[in-house]
Write a protein that holds these residues in place. Structure first.
Motif, mmCIF file in Angstrom:
data_model
loop_
_atom_site.group_PDB
_atom_site.id
_atom_site.type_symbol
_atom_site.label_atom_id
_atom_site.label_comp_id
_atom_site.label_asym_id
_atom_site.label_seq_id
_atom_site.Cartn_x
_atom_site.Cartn_y
_atom_site.Cartn_z
ATOM 1 N N PRO A 232 48.886 3.442 -29.569
ATOM 2 C CA PRO A 232 47.643 2.656 -29.267
ATOM 3 C C PRO A 232 47.866 1.662 -28.331
ATOM 4 C CG PRO A 232 48.133 2.904 -31.672
ATOM 5 C CD PRO A 232 49.251 3.601 -30.948
ATOM 6 N N ASN A 233 46.959 1.548 -27.400
ATOM 7 C CA ASN A 233 46.716 0.649 -26.206
ATOM 8 C C ASN A 233 47.702 0.771 -25.104
ATOM 9 O OD1 ASN A 233 44.983 -1.670 -26.932
ATOM 10 N ND2 ASN A 233 46.358 -2.159 -28.593
ATOM 11 N N VAL A 234 48.191 2.099 -24.804
ATOM 12 C CA VAL A 234 49.182 2.409 -23.722
ATOM 13 C C VAL A 234 48.230 2.445 -22.667
ATOM 14 C CG1 VAL A 234 51.048 3.143 -24.927
ATOM 15 C CG2 VAL A 234 49.176 4.770 -24.499
ATOM 16 N N GLY A 235 46.882 3.075 -22.837
ATOM 17 C CA GLY A 235 45.871 3.132 -21.591
ATOM 18 C C GLY A 235 45.471 4.346 -21.640
ATOM 19 N N LYS A 236 45.245 5.111 -22.705
ATOM 20 C CA LYS A 236 44.695 6.484 -22.700
ATOM 21 C C LYS A 236 43.219 6.312 -22.179
ATOM 22 C CE LYS A 236 45.821 7.190 -26.925
ATOM 23 N NZ LYS A 236 46.281 5.894 -27.396
ATOM 24 N N SER A 237 42.448 5.856 -22.991
ATOM 25 C CA SER A 237 41.061 5.631 -22.468
ATOM 26 C C SER A 237 40.832 5.256 -21.159
ATOM 27 C CB SER A 237 40.185 4.663 -23.638
ATOM 28 O OG SER A 237 40.384 5.014 -24.965
ATOM 29 N N SER A 238 41.690 4.518 -20.748
ATOM 30 C CA SER A 238 41.435 4.144 -19.328
ATOM 31 C C SER A 238 42.061 5.213 -18.471
ATOM 32 C CB SER A 238 42.607 2.831 -18.826
ATOM 33 O OG SER A 238 42.251 1.787 -19.790
ATOM 34 N N LEU A 239 42.883 5.816 -18.764
ATOM 35 C CA LEU A 239 43.319 7.145 -18.124
ATOM 36 C C LEU A 239 42.151 8.168 -17.999
ATOM 37 C CD1 LEU A 239 45.284 8.756 -16.464
ATOM 38 C CD2 LEU A 239 46.275 9.863 -18.721
ATOM 39 N N THR A 339 52.187 -0.523 -14.641
ATOM 40 C CA THR A 339 53.361 -1.032 -13.892
ATOM 41 C C THR A 339 52.964 -2.287 -13.310
ATOM 42 O OG1 THR A 339 52.371 0.192 -12.109
ATOM 43 C CG2 THR A 339 54.225 1.440 -13.417
ATOM 44 N N ASP A 340 51.783 -2.732 -13.243
ATOM 45 C CA ASP A 340 51.645 -4.387 -12.788
ATOM 46 C C ASP A 340 52.118 -5.272 -13.591
ATOM 47 O OD1 ASP A 340 48.954 -5.007 -14.720
ATOM 48 O OD2 ASP A 340 49.523 -3.021 -14.494
ATOM 49 N N LEU A 341 52.717 -5.114 -14.746
ATOM 50 C CA LEU A 341 53.117 -5.882 -15.792
ATOM 51 C C LEU A 341 54.812 -6.077 -15.513
ATOM 52 C CD1 LEU A 341 50.961 -5.531 -19.028
ATOM 53 C CD2 LEU A 341 50.762 -7.020 -17.183
ATOM 54 N N SER A 363 49.315 2.090 -12.517
ATOM 55 C CA SER A 363 48.618 0.921 -13.062
ATOM 56 C C SER A 363 47.218 1.115 -13.059
ATOM 57 C CB SER A 363 48.876 -0.134 -12.392
ATOM 58 O OG SER A 363 48.136 -1.540 -12.548
ATOM 59 N N LEU A 364 46.768 1.421 -14.113
ATOM 60 C CA LEU A 364 45.457 1.900 -14.403
ATOM 61 C C LEU A 364 44.158 0.830 -14.027
ATOM 62 C CD1 LEU A 364 45.790 4.505 -17.320
ATOM 63 C CD2 LEU A 364 45.309 4.899 -14.741
ATOM 64 N N VAL A 365 44.699 -0.542 -14.320
ATOM 65 C CA VAL A 365 44.119 -1.654 -14.246
ATOM 66 C C VAL A 365 43.735 -1.626 -12.552
ATOM 67 C CG1 VAL A 365 43.844 -2.869 -16.341
ATOM 68 C CG2 VAL A 365 45.803 -3.292 -14.589
HETATM 69 P P1 GDP Z 1 44.397 3.325 -25.479
HETATM 70 O O1 GDP Z 1 44.405 2.524 -26.884
HETATM 71 O O2 GDP Z 1 45.480 4.084 -25.218
HETATM 72 O O3 GDP Z 1 43.101 4.435 -25.292
HETATM 73 O O4 GDP Z 1 44.391 2.212 -24.351
HETATM 74 P P2 GDP Z 1 43.121 1.581 -23.539
HETATM 75 O O5 GDP Z 1 42.860 2.635 -22.311
HETATM 76 O O6 GDP Z 1 41.971 1.279 -24.593
HETATM 77 O O7 GDP Z 1 43.612 0.385 -22.819
HETATM 78 C C1 GDP Z 1 44.269 -0.705 -23.875
HETATM 79 C C2 GDP Z 1 44.539 -2.131 -23.003
HETATM 80 O O8 GDP Z 1 45.293 -1.850 -22.096
HETATM 81 C C3 GDP Z 1 43.055 -2.316 -22.319
HETATM 82 O O9 GDP Z 1 42.959 -3.712 -22.379
HETATM 83 C C4 GDP Z 1 43.167 -2.027 -21.015
HETATM 84 O O10 GDP Z 1 42.696 -2.651 -19.914
HETATM 85 C C5 GDP Z 1 44.609 -2.347 -20.790
HETATM 86 N N1 GDP Z 1 45.486 -1.442 -19.552
HETATM 87 C C6 GDP Z 1 45.219 -0.213 -19.587
HETATM 88 N N2 GDP Z 1 45.992 0.289 -18.283
HETATM 89 C C7 GDP Z 1 46.367 -0.801 -18.012
HETATM 90 C C8 GDP Z 1 47.417 -1.171 -16.872
HETATM 91 O O11 GDP Z 1 47.663 -0.309 -16.054
HETATM 92 N N3 GDP Z 1 47.894 -2.614 -16.749
HETATM 93 C C9 GDP Z 1 47.387 -3.460 -17.691
HETATM 94 N N4 GDP Z 1 47.922 -4.715 -17.317
HETATM 95 N N5 GDP Z 1 46.656 -3.225 -18.600
HETATM 96 C C10 GDP Z 1 46.082 -1.998 -18.804
#
Ligand code: GDP
Ligand code: ZN
Length: 461
Positions: A232-239, A339-341, A363-365
């Motif tokens: 959870p929260n690693v960024g799957k949806s963002s990807l 990677t931005d963090l 860094s998806l953001v």
């Molecule tokens: P999922 O639970 O794996 O689907 O993760 P989400 O895509 O929902 O992202 C979880 C949180 O991490 C969100 O608040 C995103 O904005 C944030 N996030 C995603 N990618 C990055 C990234 O590359 N850098 C940072 N700092 N935050 C990110």
């Protein structure tokens, strides 16, 4: 042979700029001229074939105008169905197209069944079955590459190759027959077996080559089934969102069907990916926790590609390690996100766990790393080989099943001959191979199967 005159809307339902109602059959021109009025009193019955005419459609009993149209008249046999065909171009709205359809139906046409136009083209001998299926593929093609394959097939490339193989079998059967009927030699087997070996080997090799293209063909046609997994929260949806935003594929809607599964198609440098819907992704999120490594491997089995996402800003967890176990042996790309963090992840350990899988950092953001990911995907699946676009691809599941079966029967024929099974048994196997290949082009098909196949087409085609 002649059939009833059929009609259907042959453009996708919805707000197109123009809509087309197509008629096919002996009475097509008759029906159209009954409801068509030209400003110069042109009679459709008298116009030359393959011409287009401006005018209005009217309710014949009242002469009330229904629509402003362009009508194309195409007489048999140089038409898609080999029958008389009339195409009525009207305004694209649903109401307008439906009104025109109703008008032709109330003036003598029958509503076409799905795929009936293509079926007639097949029944009237204009196209063979693999070409008919290609029509369906063109309609459903999701990428340019898939479209090219379908067009190639429509053009008859696969049919010609299958035809050559079948001819080869016929020649062999004939030669075997001659050897049996006129045994100038003491031993029929002595001459028959080398001949059989040569032909069977050639046919088997050709089939193998075709089957080798099928994986790529399937990928091109249906897209690589791609699953994004990670904690959870690693960024799957963002990807998913980044991939979709940049690479939204052309998705052709199939008229008259509602889609209950939302699948995102993206086209990454020519590699079509079918990303499962977010609900599906959510489900795989804790999959390893919930059902254990073995079961999750079962789920992942359907995937052609796994994108395993890690959070670079956190140390590796046991859950991450479990995910690596689960994807072992699958085509995987490891993505280290965020990677931005400040980075906490032990890269050395990730490299060890990833084995040969490529690792990409993102860094998806900040929209970074996506292009490297795209390169990695392209490299995994193409390695430049698709440039040889002249290959005949097989991508249709029905064709693949038949080819495998044909390969098996001809291998059996050869084996039987080698171990001294009576020649007439070998002939049976050869004949079976010939039939199986014939089913690909629709030559040796049962009627019910043909109906089943054509009912998969959409209306109006
Ligand atoms: P999922 O639970 O794996 O689907 O993760 P989400 O895509 O929902 O992202 C979880 C949180 O991490 C969100 O608040 C995103 O904005 C944030 N996030 C995603 N990618 C990055 C990234 O590359 N850098 C940072 N700092 N935050 C990110
Ligand atoms: Zn999510």
């Amino acid at each position: 042979m002649s059939y009833e005159t059929i009609a259907a809307i042959s453009t996708p339902m919805g707000e197109g700029a123009i809509g087309i109602v197509r008629l096919s059959g002996e009475e097509a021109v008759d029906i159209a001229s009954r409801i068509f009025r030209s400003p110069h009193n042109k009679k459709l019955m008298e116009v030359p074939s393959h011409t287009i005419h401006y005018g209005h459609l009217v309710e014949p009993s009242t002469d009330q105008i229904v629509e402003e149209v362009m009508v194309s008249v195409m007489r048999a046999p140089k038409t898609f169905t080999k029958e008389d065909v009339v195409e009525i171009n009207c305004h694209g709205g649903i109401v307008s197209v439906n009104r025109v359809l109703e008008l032709v139906l109330s003036n003598g046409a029958q509503l076409a069944e799905p795929g009936e136009f293509t079926k007639r083209a097949f029944l009237n001998g204009r196209i063979d079955l693999s070409q008919a299926e290609a029509v369906m593929d063109v309609i459903r093609a999701k990428t340019d590459e898939a479209m090219d394959i379908a067009l190639g097939q429509m053009d008859g490339r696969l049919s010609r190759l299958i035809g050559a193989l079948r001819q080869g079998i016929l020649d062999t059967l004939a030669q075997v027959e001659v050897n049996i009927d006129y045994p100038e030699y003491d031993d029929v087997e002595e001459v028959t077996i080398p001949l059989l070996r040569e032909k069977a080997t050639w046919i088997m090799e050709e089939i193998e080559q075709l089957l080798e293209t099928s994986k790529q063909g399937k990928i091109i046609r249906e897209g690589l089934q791609t699953v994004i997994i990670g904690r959870p929260n690693v960024g799957k949806s963002s990807l998913l969102n980044s991939l979709v935003q940049e690479n939204k594929a052309i998705v052709t809607d199939i008229a008259g069907t509602t889609r209950d599964i939302i699948e995102e198609y993206v086209n990454i440098k020519g590699v079509p990916l079918k990303l499962v819907d977010t609900a599906g992704i959510r489900e795989t999120k804790d999959i390893v926790e919930r059902i254990g490594v073995e079961r999750s491997r079962q789920v992942l089995k359907q995937a052609d590609l796994i994108l395993l996402v890690l959070n670079g800003a956190e140390v590796l967890s046991d859950e991450d390690r479990h995910l690596f176990e689960a994807v072992d042996g699958f085509e995987t790309i490891v993505i280290i996100n965020k990677t931005d963090l400040p980075q906490e992840l032990d890269l050395q350990e990730v490299r060890t766990l990833a084995k040969d899988s490529p690792i990409v950092t993102t860094s998806l953001v900040q929209d970074e790393g996506i292009h490297q990911l795209e390169d990695a995907i392209q490299e995994l699946f193409y390695s430049g080989s698709l440039e040889q676009a002249d290959l005949t691809y097989v991508s249709n599941v029905r064709h693949i099943v038949l080819l495998k079966e044909a390969h098996r029967t001809i291998a059996e024929a050869l084996e039987a001959a080698e171990i001294g099974v009576p020649i007439d048994m070998v002939q049976i196997d050869l004949t079976r191979t010939w039939e199986l290949l014939g089913e690909i082009v629709g030559d040796t098909m049962k009627d019910s199967l043909i109906n089943e196949l054509f009912s998969q087409f959409c209306l109006g085609k």
